[in-house]
Structure formats: structure tokens, C-alpha cells
Design an enzyme around this catalytic site. Structure first.
Site: not given
Length: 157
Positions: A28-30
Site C-alpha cells: 500500500g501507499y502512505l
């Protein structure tokens, strides 16, 4: 702290028989901003935190910093990520002096298979396997950060 790679679509699943390893990846991407991405990933029983900069004009080279973190930390950070998780299996195929990483996507990116090869520089020659298709290096639609927000299954056909 620089990665140079080229990306290709994959024509058939024969890479599976040629692979010397495979691991499930959840990521996932912060932050998925085009100028910089901050990614959290679990790969097998390890976790990783990765920061990537913007690609050069050809899309082959960009700054990349990666640090291994505990699996528990990675799972906690995944819970903080933007919507649009990536779920895939990575197969590694050695050909000559290079290793092709072939990502077979699942979930909302089901049906997409991309191969990447890391190079010392963008003009380095390498042997191409028969299952390698059209090159998509520099096409931002095939970046994982883009796919997390614009899933492959929702692309116009």
C-alpha cells in the site's frame, strides 16, 4: 540509491515454469504523489518501507530508498495506507546475468502481468525471454502507485 529498470507486458504464463522463486506481496501507499511515493510492503515473511522519487524522462531511472522492517510493523503501516492495496505474486526468473521479476496481479488488478528487469544503466543490453511482450517503461499507468488508485480492471477496454 538509484534504480534503473525496464518494464514489459507478459504474453504467456510460461515464466511460471522458469521461475526459481515466488512470493506473495501485499503493498500500500502512505503517499502516492507522482513526485514521490512512500510504499509499505509485505513480501513473504518480511516487511519493507520504500521511498521512490520521480522517474527520469525515459521512465527507466529514479531514486529509490528501501529499508527492511519487521513484518508486524509493515502490517501496522499497511492499515494506515491510502485506499487501493496491491495484491500480487512475484516470480523471479534468471536469464543470462539478469533476473526478471514477473508480477501477476490479483484483486482489482486481476489479469495484469508485468515483468521488470533491473539494469546497471538504461542502455545495458539483456537477453529477452520469449514471453516478454510490449515494453511499457515510462508509461505511468503501469506503476503500482497508479494501479492502486486506477485499477486495471476499470481501465477502458
Amino acid at each position: 540509491m538509484t534504480e534503473t529498470e525496464r518494464k514489459f507486458l507478459v504474453l504467456s504464463d510460461t515464466y511460471r515454469q522458469e521461475a526459481h522463486s515466488q512470493k506473495r506481496i501485499a503493498q500500500g501507499y502512505l503517499n502516492s504523489h507522482p513526485e514521490r511515493t512512500v510504499r509499505v510492503r509485505t513480501k513473504g515473511d518480511a516487511g519493507y518501507l520504500t521511498i521512490k522519487g520521480k522517474s527520469n524522462e525515459t521512465g527507466t531511472t529514479r531514486m529509490e530508498w528501501e529499508k527492511e522492517i519487521s513484518l508486524a510493523d509493515a502490517r501496522q503501516l499497511l492499515a494506515l495506507c491510502e485506499s487501493g492495496a496491491i495484491d500480487k505474486v512475484r516470480y523471479e526468473v534468471k536469464l543470462g546475468s539478469h533476473i526478471f521479476e514477473v508480477d501477476e496481479f490479483f484483486g482489482e488488478n486481476e489479469g495484469l502481468v508485468i515483468a521488470e528487469v533491473e539494469l546497471a544503466d538504461e542502455n545495458e543490453a539483456f537477453e529477452k525471454p520469449e514471453w516478454l511482450g510490449m515494453e511499457v517503461t515510462g508509461d505511468e499507468r503501469y506503476y503500482n502507485a497508479y494501479l492502486s488508485n486506477n485499477p486495471y480492471t476499470k481501465w477502458p477496454k
